[in-house]
Design a protein around this motif. Structure first.
Motif, PDB file in Angstrom:
ATOM      1  N   VAL A   5      -1.078 -15.765 -11.723  1.00  0.00           N
ATOM      2  CA  VAL A   5      -1.551 -14.388 -11.663  1.00  0.00           C
ATOM      3  C   VAL A   5      -3.060 -14.421 -11.458  1.00  0.00           C
ATOM      4  O   VAL A   5      -3.788 -15.086 -12.198  1.00  0.00           O
ATOM      5  CB  VAL A   5      -1.205 -13.612 -12.952  1.00  0.00           C
ATOM      6  N   PHE A   6      -3.527 -13.732 -10.415  1.00  0.00           N
ATOM      7  CA  PHE A   6      -4.953 -13.529 -10.169  1.00  0.00           C
ATOM      8  C   PHE A   6      -5.261 -12.100 -10.589  1.00  0.00           C
ATOM      9  O   PHE A   6      -4.979 -11.160  -9.852  1.00  0.00           O
ATOM     10  CB  PHE A   6      -5.294 -13.715  -8.691  1.00  0.00           C
ATOM     11  N   GLY A   7      -5.795 -11.940 -11.798  1.00  0.00           N
ATOM     12  CA  GLY A   7      -6.095 -10.614 -12.328  1.00  0.00           C
ATOM     13  C   GLY A   7      -7.585 -10.371 -12.374  1.00  0.00           C
ATOM     14  O   GLY A   7      -8.385 -11.307 -12.296  1.00  0.00           O
ATOM     15  N   PRO A   8      -7.989  -9.089 -12.523  1.00  0.00           N
ATOM     16  CA  PRO A   8      -9.413  -8.751 -12.531  1.00  0.00           C
ATOM     17  C   PRO A   8     -10.153  -9.430 -13.688  1.00  0.00           C
ATOM     18  O   PRO A   8      -9.626  -9.541 -14.785  1.00  0.00           O
ATOM     19  CB  PRO A   8      -9.439  -7.233 -12.688  1.00  0.00           C
ATOM     20  N   LEU A   9     -11.347  -9.873 -13.391  1.00  0.00           N
ATOM     21  CA  LEU A   9     -12.212 -10.526 -14.366  1.00  0.00           C
ATOM     22  C   LEU A   9     -13.374  -9.579 -14.657  1.00  0.00           C
ATOM     23  O   LEU A   9     -13.997  -9.064 -13.722  1.00  0.00           O
ATOM     24  CB  LEU A   9     -12.713 -11.844 -13.781  1.00  0.00           C
ATOM     25  N   GLU A  10     -13.648  -9.366 -15.921  1.00  0.00           N
ATOM     26  CA  GLU A  10     -14.758  -8.479 -16.293  1.00  0.00           C
ATOM     27  C   GLU A  10     -16.049  -9.001 -15.664  1.00  0.00           C
ATOM     28  O   GLU A  10     -16.352 -10.184 -15.733  1.00  0.00           O
ATOM     29  CB  GLU A  10     -14.908  -8.432 -17.815  1.00  0.00           C
ATOM     30  N   GLY A  11     -16.779  -8.136 -14.995  1.00  0.00           N
ATOM     31  CA  GLY A  11     -18.008  -8.528 -14.329  1.00  0.00           C
ATOM     32  C   GLY A  11     -17.803  -8.926 -12.868  1.00  0.00           C
ATOM     33  O   GLY A  11     -18.743  -9.275 -12.181  1.00  0.00           O
ATOM     34  N   GLY A  45     -14.750 -10.633  -9.842  1.00  0.00           N
ATOM     35  CA  GLY A  45     -13.994 -11.848  -9.593  1.00  0.00           C
ATOM     36  C   GLY A  45     -12.579 -11.746 -10.139  1.00  0.00           C
ATOM     37  O   GLY A  45     -12.112 -10.658 -10.505  1.00  0.00           O
ATOM     38  N   LEU A  46     -11.903 -12.891 -10.178  1.00  0.00           N
ATOM     39  CA  LEU A  46     -10.510 -12.939 -10.611  1.00  0.00           C
ATOM     40  C   LEU A  46     -10.314 -14.038 -11.650  1.00  0.00           C
ATOM     41  O   LEU A  46     -10.910 -15.115 -11.545  1.00  0.00           O
ATOM     42  CB  LEU A  46      -9.586 -13.239  -9.426  1.00  0.00           C
ATOM     43  N   LEU A  47      -9.451 -13.755 -12.617  1.00  0.00           N
ATOM     44  CA  LEU A  47      -9.027 -14.759 -13.576  1.00  0.00           C
ATOM     45  C   LEU A  47      -7.685 -15.296 -13.083  1.00  0.00           C
ATOM     46  O   LEU A  47      -6.724 -14.541 -12.916  1.00  0.00           O
ATOM     47  CB  LEU A  47      -8.885 -14.155 -14.976  1.00  0.00           C
ATOM     48  N   HIS A  48      -7.636 -16.596 -12.811  1.00  0.00           N
ATOM     49  CA  HIS A  48      -6.440 -17.292 -12.305  1.00  0.00           C
ATOM     50  C   HIS A  48      -5.733 -17.881 -13.525  1.00  0.00           C
ATOM     51  O   HIS A  48      -6.270 -18.756 -14.198  1.00  0.00           O
ATOM     52  CB  HIS A  48      -6.916 -18.368 -11.340  1.00  0.00           C
ATOM     53  N   GLU A  49      -4.525 -17.381 -13.815  1.00  0.00           N
ATOM     54  CA  GLU A  49      -3.750 -17.890 -14.941  1.00  0.00           C
ATOM     55  C   GLU A  49      -2.404 -18.381 -14.420  1.00  0.00           C
ATOM     56  O   GLU A  49      -1.622 -17.597 -13.883  1.00  0.00           O
ATOM     57  CB  GLU A  49      -3.552 -16.811 -15.996  1.00  0.00           C
TER      58      GLU A  49
END
Length: 147
Positions: free
Chosen positions: A40-46, A48-52
């Motif tokens: 899952v590529f979800g929104p990252l605060e600030g 970009g994306l958080l890849h989990e």
């Protein structure tokens, strides 16, 4: 394959959920493993994306849960990404504007070299070659968009 599929903005393209299948081959021993899961590529605060990524990795017949987390931040050039480990250490740059990109990451005595290729809007692949004094691996990962 008839070429590569250009991606104008890597972060926009990767956002969402992907099915993942990765083979891991040890070229020295001949052993092979298989990871199946979801990224899952979800929104990252600030920005970009958080890849989990999470799933099951089977090695020598033994299945185990496996997961990893990366941060995909906006890159130096528009449409590119600065990929970092979960703790913020630099991993590699990523530019898919031509649909293909080669990245390298030195790690202690090992060198990780990857080729990223995009087939179409819903399919992309990475092939990592890992070489070093104690490693001779090929990791091939196919991603297919979910939904």
């Amino acid at each position: 394959m008839g070429g590569f599929w250009p991606v104008a903005d890597v972060l926009e393209h990767l956002a969402g959920q992907w099915r993942v299948e990765r083979t891991v081959r040890d070229l020295t021993s001949g052993d092979e493993g298989l990871f199946r899961g979801i990224t899952v590529f979800g929104p990252l605060e600030g920005g970009g994306l958080l890849h989990e990524e999470s799933g099951t990795f089977t090695w020598q017949g033994v299945p185990r849960p496996a997961e990893r987390t990366l941060r995909f931040l906006p890159g130096a050039a528009p449409g590119t990404a600065d990929v970092r480990f979960a703790d913020g250490r630099p991993f590699h740059e990523l530019d898919l504007t031509t649909g293909r990109y080669v990245a390298e990451h030195p790690c202690a005595a090992d060198l990780y070299r990857a080729e990223f290729t995009v087939r179409d809007a819903d399919h992309w692949r990475t092939v990592w070659r890992v070489g070093g004094p104690d490693k001779d691996l090929v990791l091939s990962t196919d991603y297919a968009r979910v939904g």
